[in-house]
Scaffold this motif. Structure first.
Motif, PDB file in Angstrom:
ATOM      1  N   ARG A 164       0.834  -1.200   0.000  1.00  0.00           N
ATOM      2  CA  ARG A 164       0.000   0.000   0.000  1.00  0.00           C
ATOM      3  C   ARG A 164       0.871   1.253   0.000  1.00  0.00           C
ATOM      4  O   ARG A 164       0.573   2.236  -0.696  1.00  0.00           O
ATOM      5  CB  ARG A 164      -0.917  -0.017   1.218  1.00  0.00           C
ATOM      6  CG  ARG A 164      -1.916   1.148   1.256  1.00  0.00           C
ATOM      7  CD  ARG A 164      -2.960   0.949   2.345  1.00  0.00           C
ATOM      8  NE  ARG A 164      -2.351   0.835   3.670  1.00  0.00           N
ATOM      9  CZ  ARG A 164      -2.279  -0.289   4.374  1.00  0.00           C
ATOM     10  NH1 ARG A 164      -2.758  -1.428   3.874  1.00  0.00           N
ATOM     11  NH2 ARG A 164      -1.726  -0.292   5.569  1.00  0.00           N
ATOM     12  N   ARG A 205       2.230   1.578  -3.524  1.00  0.00           N
ATOM     13  CA  ARG A 205       1.179   1.923  -4.481  1.00  0.00           C
ATOM     14  C   ARG A 205       0.801   3.390  -4.370  1.00  0.00           C
ATOM     15  O   ARG A 205       0.634   4.090  -5.373  1.00  0.00           O
ATOM     16  CB  ARG A 205      -0.041   1.028  -4.238  1.00  0.00           C
ATOM     17  CG  ARG A 205      -1.189   1.249  -5.229  1.00  0.00           C
ATOM     18  CD  ARG A 205      -2.300   0.231  -5.028  1.00  0.00           C
ATOM     19  NE  ARG A 205      -2.838   0.256  -3.669  1.00  0.00           N
ATOM     20  CZ  ARG A 205      -2.650  -0.699  -2.768  1.00  0.00           C
ATOM     21  NH1 ARG A 205      -1.929  -1.762  -3.069  1.00  0.00           N
ATOM     22  NH2 ARG A 205      -3.195  -0.608  -1.561  1.00  0.00           N
ATOM     23  N   ASP A 206       0.657   3.869  -3.137  1.00  0.00           N
ATOM     24  CA  ASP A 206       0.247   5.255  -2.927  1.00  0.00           C
ATOM     25  C   ASP A 206       1.405   6.242  -2.991  1.00  0.00           C
ATOM     26  O   ASP A 206       1.196   7.413  -3.297  1.00  0.00           O
ATOM     27  CB  ASP A 206      -0.434   5.397  -1.553  1.00  0.00           C
ATOM     28  CG  ASP A 206      -1.716   4.585  -1.445  1.00  0.00           C
ATOM     29  OD1 ASP A 206      -2.279   4.214  -2.493  1.00  0.00           O
ATOM     30  OD2 ASP A 206      -2.136   4.308  -0.306  1.00  0.00           O
TER      31      ASP A 206
END
Length: 202
Positions: A40, A43-44
């Motif tokens: 995460r 990805r962010d």
């Protein structure tokens, strides 16, 4: 992202020597929660960290490796990153990785390579893309006139939107020092942009 996460969580010695001398060896295996958390974060955060590294002066051809280096460090220290402080940790690591890359770069000319146009939005029209490339090139070139301490504070405040207090905590310096660096950076940046605009009109 999944492949990079797997690599980051299973490799040791992935970070270049001298970047963060106090890093502890990374565990050979990771819990599913750690894998998901790092995935995460990547990805962010990968593109924002990539852009931050470029604004901090990492050359275009080294930015991908430097961004991966940031997340390799995060993987090695995943258990030490407090929930909710992931962005702050990545920013702090990016600052240190950028300094390490500056020491390894052969000359300061690499700091003036324009930002990679491939990072522009796919929905951008050709005219908008050209305008953005020109603005980014001017930004990158003007930032090159700042010293590293001024540049870090300027980028974090003016571009990343952090407060002076947040920057002071991130850099571990007094808030007054942060404010002084920002004032100097703003003045130097304005002069740099004005000089380049005069030169282009000439």
């Amino acid at each position: 992202i999944q492949a990079m996460t797997a690599v980051a969580l299973t490799r040791t010695g992935a970070v270049s020597s001298g970047t963060l001398e106090n890093d502890a060896p990374m565990a050979k295996s990771a819990a599913p929660a750690d894998v998901e958390r790092l995935s995460r974060m990547m990805r962010d955060g990968f593109d924002p960290i990539w852009r931050l590294l470029r604004r901090l002066g990492v050359s275009a051809d080294a930015a991908d490796d430097a961004a991966q280096e940031v997340f390799m460090v995060a993987a090695r220290r995943i258990h030490e990153i407090e929930a909710g402080s992931e962005q702050s940790y990545l920013y702090g690591t990016a600052l240190r990785v950028a300094k390490s890359h500056h020491r390894r770069q052969a000359s300061s000319s690499a700091r003036h390579v324009p930002l990679d146009e491939s990072r522009l939005s796919a929905s951008t029209s050709p005219e908008q893309a050209l305008d953005q490339r020109q603005r980014l090139a001017l930004l990158d070139d003007a930032l090159g006139d700042l010293d590293q301490d001024e540049r870090s504070v300027f980028v974090l405040f003016e571009i990343e939107g952090m407060t002076l207090t947040e920057i002071a905590e991130l850099l571990d310096i007094p808030r007054g020092t942060t404010a002084s660096r920002l004032r100097r950076a703003r003045a130097r940046f304005v002069r740099a942009v004005a000089a380049r605009k005069r030169g282009s009109r000439g």
